[in-house]
Design a protein around this motif. Sequence first.
Motif, PDB file in Angstrom:
ATOM      1  N   ARG A 101       0.928  -1.082   0.007  1.00 44.42           N
ATOM      2  CA  ARG A 101      -0.066  -0.026   0.002  1.00 44.42           C
ATOM      3  C   ARG A 101       0.893   1.288   0.037  1.00 44.42           C
ATOM      4  O   ARG A 101       1.787   1.615   0.877  1.00 44.42           O
ATOM      5  CB  ARG A 101      -0.923  -0.140   1.202  1.00 44.42           C
ATOM      6  CG  ARG A 101      -1.900  -0.967   1.232  1.00 44.42           C
ATOM      7  CD  ARG A 101      -3.132  -0.616   2.256  1.00 44.42           C
ATOM      8  NE  ARG A 101      -2.507  -0.117   3.713  1.00 44.42           N
ATOM      9  CZ  ARG A 101      -3.536   0.064   4.356  1.00 44.42           C
ATOM     10  NH1 ARG A 101      -4.971   0.452   4.042  1.00 44.42           N
ATOM     11  NH2 ARG A 101      -3.098   0.718   5.706  1.00 44.42           N
ATOM     12  N   MET A 130      -5.691  -9.017   6.014  1.00 37.04           N
ATOM     13  CA  MET A 130      -6.167  -7.583   6.491  1.00 37.04           C
ATOM     14  C   MET A 130      -7.112  -7.051   5.097  1.00 37.04           C
ATOM     15  O   MET A 130      -6.745  -7.233   4.165  1.00 37.04           O
ATOM     16  CB  MET A 130      -5.471  -6.522   6.789  1.00 37.04           C
ATOM     17  CG  MET A 130      -4.293  -6.891   7.858  1.00 37.04           C
ATOM     18  SD  MET A 130      -5.209  -7.781   9.581  1.00 37.04           S
ATOM     19  CE  MET A 130      -5.555  -5.747  10.258  1.00 37.04           C
ATOM     20  N   ALA A 132      -8.768  -3.910   4.461  1.00 38.57           N
ATOM     21  CA  ALA A 132      -9.016  -2.619   5.100  1.00 38.57           C
ATOM     22  C   ALA A 132      -9.715  -1.553   4.073  1.00 38.57           C
ATOM     23  O   ALA A 132     -11.086  -1.631   4.233  1.00 38.57           O
ATOM     24  CB  ALA A 132      -7.603  -2.073   5.339  1.00 38.57           C
ATOM     25  N   HIS A 189      -5.920   4.747   7.374  1.00 36.45           N
ATOM     26  CA  HIS A 189      -6.224   3.594   6.649  1.00 36.45           C
ATOM     27  C   HIS A 189      -6.124   2.278   7.538  1.00 36.45           C
ATOM     28  O   HIS A 189      -5.875   1.261   6.845  1.00 36.45           O
ATOM     29  CB  HIS A 189      -5.801   3.561   5.358  1.00 36.45           C
ATOM     30  CG  HIS A 189      -5.736   4.659   4.534  1.00 36.45           C
ATOM     31  ND1 HIS A 189      -6.855   5.580   3.850  1.00 36.45           N
ATOM     32  CD2 HIS A 189      -4.999   5.847   4.062  1.00 36.45           C
ATOM     33  CE1 HIS A 189      -6.879   6.588   3.407  1.00 36.45           C
ATOM     34  NE2 HIS A 189      -5.570   6.795   3.523  1.00 36.45           N
ATOM     35  N   TYR A 190      -5.806   2.558   8.800  1.00 39.21           N
ATOM     36  CA  TYR A 190      -5.599   1.241   9.376  1.00 39.21           C
ATOM     37  C   TYR A 190      -6.933   1.024  10.139  1.00 39.21           C
ATOM     38  O   TYR A 190      -7.640   1.698  10.476  1.00 39.21           O
ATOM     39  CB  TYR A 190      -4.633   1.374  10.538  1.00 39.21           C
ATOM     40  CG  TYR A 190      -3.170   1.023  10.008  1.00 39.21           C
ATOM     41  CD1 TYR A 190      -2.557  -0.044  10.445  1.00 39.21           C
ATOM     42  CD2 TYR A 190      -2.659   2.110   9.422  1.00 39.21           C
ATOM     43  CE1 TYR A 190      -1.486  -0.456   9.829  1.00 39.21           C
ATOM     44  CE2 TYR A 190      -1.196   1.823   8.697  1.00 39.21           C
ATOM     45  CZ  TYR A 190      -0.712   0.526   8.951  1.00 39.21           C
ATOM     46  OH  TYR A 190       0.563   0.305   8.536  1.00 39.21           O
ATOM     47  N   ILE A 191      -6.992  -0.586  10.274  1.00 36.29           N
ATOM     48  CA  ILE A 191      -8.416  -0.922  11.014  1.00 36.29           C
ATOM     49  C   ILE A 191      -8.330  -0.769  12.275  1.00 36.29           C
ATOM     50  O   ILE A 191      -7.524  -1.087  12.909  1.00 36.29           O
ATOM     51  CB  ILE A 191      -8.587  -2.507  10.672  1.00 36.29           C
ATOM     52  CG1 ILE A 191      -8.584  -2.773   8.986  1.00 36.29           C
ATOM     53  CG2 ILE A 191      -9.720  -3.151  11.364  1.00 36.29           C
ATOM     54  CD1 ILE A 191      -8.577  -4.165   8.590  1.00 36.29           C
ATOM     55  N   GLY A 196      -2.985  -3.731  14.126  1.00 36.44           N
ATOM     56  CA  GLY A 196      -1.827  -2.772  13.714  1.00 36.44           C
ATOM     57  C   GLY A 196      -1.492  -3.375  12.223  1.00 36.44           C
ATOM     58  O   GLY A 196      -2.235  -3.788  11.422  1.00 36.44           O
ATOM     59  N   ASP A 197      -0.134  -3.506  12.211  1.00 34.07           N
ATOM     60  CA  ASP A 197       0.297  -3.890  10.763  1.00 34.07           C
ATOM     61  C   ASP A 197       0.733  -5.450  10.832  1.00 34.07           C
ATOM     62  O   ASP A 197       1.474  -6.096  11.546  1.00 34.07           O
ATOM     63  CB  ASP A 197       1.810  -3.117  10.443  1.00 34.07           C
ATOM     64  CG  ASP A 197       2.147  -3.557   8.981  1.00 34.07           C
ATOM     65  OD1 ASP A 197       2.455  -4.555   8.651  1.00 34.07           O
ATOM     66  OD2 ASP A 197       2.168  -2.325   8.366  1.00 34.07           O
ATOM     67  N   ALA A 198      -0.268  -6.013  10.097  1.00 38.05           N
ATOM     68  CA  ALA A 198      -0.193  -7.664  10.094  1.00 38.05           C
ATOM     69  C   ALA A 198       1.190  -7.983   9.599  1.00 38.05           C
ATOM     70  O   ALA A 198       1.786  -8.954  10.238  1.00 38.05           O
ATOM     71  CB  ALA A 198      -1.317  -8.255   9.147  1.00 38.05           C
ATOM     72  N   GLY A 199       1.844  -7.379   8.561  1.00 39.23           N
ATOM     73  CA  GLY A 199       3.176  -7.959   8.020  1.00 39.23           C
ATOM     74  C   GLY A 199       4.154  -7.787   8.970  1.00 39.23           C
ATOM     75  O   GLY A 199       4.965  -8.762   9.430  1.00 39.23           O
TER      76      GLY A 199
END
Length: 206
Positions: A101, A130, A132, A189-191, A196-199
């Motif tokens: 992204r 995710m 999002a 644009h985070y859920i 948080g950041d899944a990766g």
Amino acid sequence: MHSVLSHPLVDHRVALLRDRATPPKLFRELASEITEFLAFEALGDLRTAEIPVETPLKKTTGRKIADRIVLVPILRAGMGMLDAMLRILPYAKVGVLGMQRNEDTAEPIPYYAKVPPAQGDELAIVIDPMLATGGSACDAVRQLRKLGYKRIKFLCLISAPEGIGKFEAEFPDVPVWTAAKDSYLNSHHYIVPGLGDAGDRIFGTL
Ligand code: PRP
Ligand code: URA
């Protein structure tokens, strides 16, 4: 059509997955376990064919999976769901789609694609923890359509209403299975509440 998995065994794991104190090793284990539950629910309509089986007592019949399946993780976080999918579908093929992204616009930037073209009526299962804005998922399905895939499912761990809405508007015929549908996307644009950041959480790159 989207389905939210509702089960105490899933909810328990999703809560641990969200917890900021959960380290990468446990995060990966939880992601795998939730993926197995998701797949169990999402693949109830797989085609099967009758096969002969001989038990120690008698000849009988059983059923084997007749569908040809292609698993498509969206890199990189989708890799966190791949082991679990291959455990239960060991004969599936795997194709990968790399997408990152844009941090400001959240637009997906495709950087790699290695997916075998559809040869018939294979089922493609896109996996990404995710959903999002829905940009990555929609781009992935667009790419699969161009490769000839007609039967597609999308499996994710956490989703946002915004992403589900966008995805369903463009692909009403692609079912979405998710372990949790959260509240909203924040200004980055985070859920929310999300995880948080899944990766970063899968690969320990926070
Ligand atoms: C994350 C996630 C999805 C995407 C979801 O990937 O794994 O692919 O964001 O967001 P969207 O619905 O708004 O498109 P990210 O771009 O952070 O890359 P990574 O997997 O390499 O960390
Ligand atoms: N990607 C993630 O990893 N987390 C989000 O909340 C949104 C996109």
